[in-house]
Write an enzyme that holds these catalytic residues in place. Structure first.
Site, PDB file in Angstrom:
ATOM      1  N   LYS A  43     -45.690  -4.320 -24.227  1.00 40.16           N
ATOM      2  CA  LYS A  43     -44.880  -5.356 -25.110  1.00 40.16           C
ATOM      3  C   LYS A  43     -44.984  -5.004 -26.723  1.00 40.16           C
ATOM      4  CE  LYS A  43     -42.894  -9.077 -22.588  1.00 40.16           C
ATOM      5  NZ  LYS A  43     -42.697 -10.702 -22.724  1.00 40.16           N
ATOM      6  N   SER A 129     -41.312 -16.967 -28.762  1.00 34.40           N
ATOM      7  CA  SER A 129     -42.335 -16.343 -29.611  1.00 34.40           C
ATOM      8  C   SER A 129     -41.687 -15.292 -30.479  1.00 34.40           C
ATOM      9  CB  SER A 129     -43.364 -15.412 -28.973  1.00 34.40           C
ATOM     10  OG  SER A 129     -44.142 -16.566 -28.232  1.00 34.40           O
TER      11      SER A 129
HETATM   12  O1  PNS Z   1     -44.933 -14.455 -21.987  1.00 27.31           O
HETATM   13  P1  PNS Z   1     -44.279 -13.455 -21.344  1.00 27.31           P
HETATM   14  O2  PNS Z   1     -44.380 -11.975 -22.040  1.00 27.31           O
HETATM   15  O3  PNS Z   1     -42.868 -13.793 -20.744  1.00 27.31           O
HETATM   16  O4  PNS Z   1     -45.333 -13.309 -20.022  1.00 27.31           O
HETATM   17  C1  PNS Z   1     -44.832 -12.324 -19.026  1.00 27.31           C
HETATM   18  C2  PNS Z   1     -45.864 -12.019 -17.946  1.00 27.31           C
HETATM   19  C3  PNS Z   1     -47.221 -11.625 -18.820  1.00 27.31           C
HETATM   20  C4  PNS Z   1     -46.253 -13.377 -17.189  1.00 27.31           C
HETATM   21  C5  PNS Z   1     -45.378 -11.100 -17.202  1.00 27.31           C
HETATM   22  O5  PNS Z   1     -45.187  -9.859 -17.789  1.00 27.31           O
HETATM   23  C6  PNS Z   1     -46.501 -10.409 -16.217  1.00 27.31           C
HETATM   24  O6  PNS Z   1     -46.870 -11.227 -15.314  1.00 27.31           O
HETATM   25  N1  PNS Z   1     -47.210  -9.336 -16.561  1.00 27.31           N
HETATM   26  C7  PNS Z   1     -48.397  -8.794 -15.772  1.00 27.31           C
HETATM   27  C8  PNS Z   1     -47.766  -7.536 -14.842  1.00 27.31           C
HETATM   28  C9  PNS Z   1     -47.201  -7.902 -13.657  1.00 27.31           C
HETATM   29  O7  PNS Z   1     -47.929  -8.548 -12.560  1.00 27.31           O
HETATM   30  N2  PNS Z   1     -46.048  -7.479 -13.498  1.00 27.31           N
HETATM   31  C10 PNS Z   1     -45.191  -7.606 -12.176  1.00 27.31           C
HETATM   32  C11 PNS Z   1     -44.500  -9.028 -12.147  1.00 27.31           C
HETATM   33  S1  PNS Z   1     -43.706  -8.960 -10.728  1.00 27.31           S
END
Ligand code: PNS
Length: 162
Positions: A43, A129
């Site tokens: 990101k 954010s």
């Molecule tokens: O604050 P955000 O950016 O909406 O958080 C998103 C987050 C970090 C919770 C999500 O992108 C995530 O779980 N990332 C870790 C990688 C992962 O497990 N991806 C598969 C999700 S099914």
């Protein structure tokens, strides 16, 4: 399995009052809440991981039973490492739900981890954010949307850019 804790994950780039609202309400529902800051290089966060963690820690300093940690890679692997079986996610608008539903189902398929959704307090349902960063970048006042230390840090970050 730590049946006592729930993980509230996010990028927190930066943490907002909307995140804080969910954390405070999650603490009322679970004995312990682990706020897990995703490294999320994909990101390309504005703030470094250390800055994001520092601002989250500062924002939750007054809350008992809240821990801040960080992870890279899959969230479900982090939850398994921590022995936690429940994730908490916030929902602001219907479009959040579509994406979060998919992630919750994928995460549950991977390891059986459960996801509990908390709906945003209407006061914060427009907050993200990304919008906070955009407003701050162009010199807008974000003080009512984020903890004071975040507002200070964002001002410093964008000083001279507007
Ligand atoms: O604050 P955000 O950016 O909406 O958080 C998103 C987050 C970090 C919770 C999500 O992108 C995530 O779980 N990332 C870790 C990688 C992962 O497990 N991806 C598969 C999700 S099914």
């Amino acid at each position: 399995m730590d049946g006592q804790a729930a993980i509230y994950p996010g990028t927190f780039d930066p943490i907002t009052n909307g995140h804080l609202d969910i954390i405070e309400r999650a603490v009322a529902c679970f004995p312990r809440v682990i706020v897990a800051v995703s490294q999320n290089p994909g990101k390309a966060p504005l703030l470094s991981l250390e800055e994001r963690i520092g601002l989250v820690k500062e924002a939750v300093a007054g809350l008992d039973r809240v821990e801040v940690d960080t992870f890279e890679g899959l969230l479900v692997d982090h939850a398994a490492r921590r022995g936690v079986g429940v994730l908490v996610k916030g929902l602001r608008v219907a479009s959040d739900f579509e994406y979060e539903l998919q992630m919750a189902q994928m995460n549950r398929s991977l390891t059986g981890v459960e996801t509990v959704f908390m709906v945003a307090t209407p006061q914060w349902s427009f907050l993200s954010s990304s919008l906070v960063k955009e407003v701050a970048r162009f010199g807008g006042d974000i003080t009512s949307f984020v903890p004071s230390e975040v507002a200070r840090r964002m001002k410093e970050k964008f000083r001279g850019e507007a």
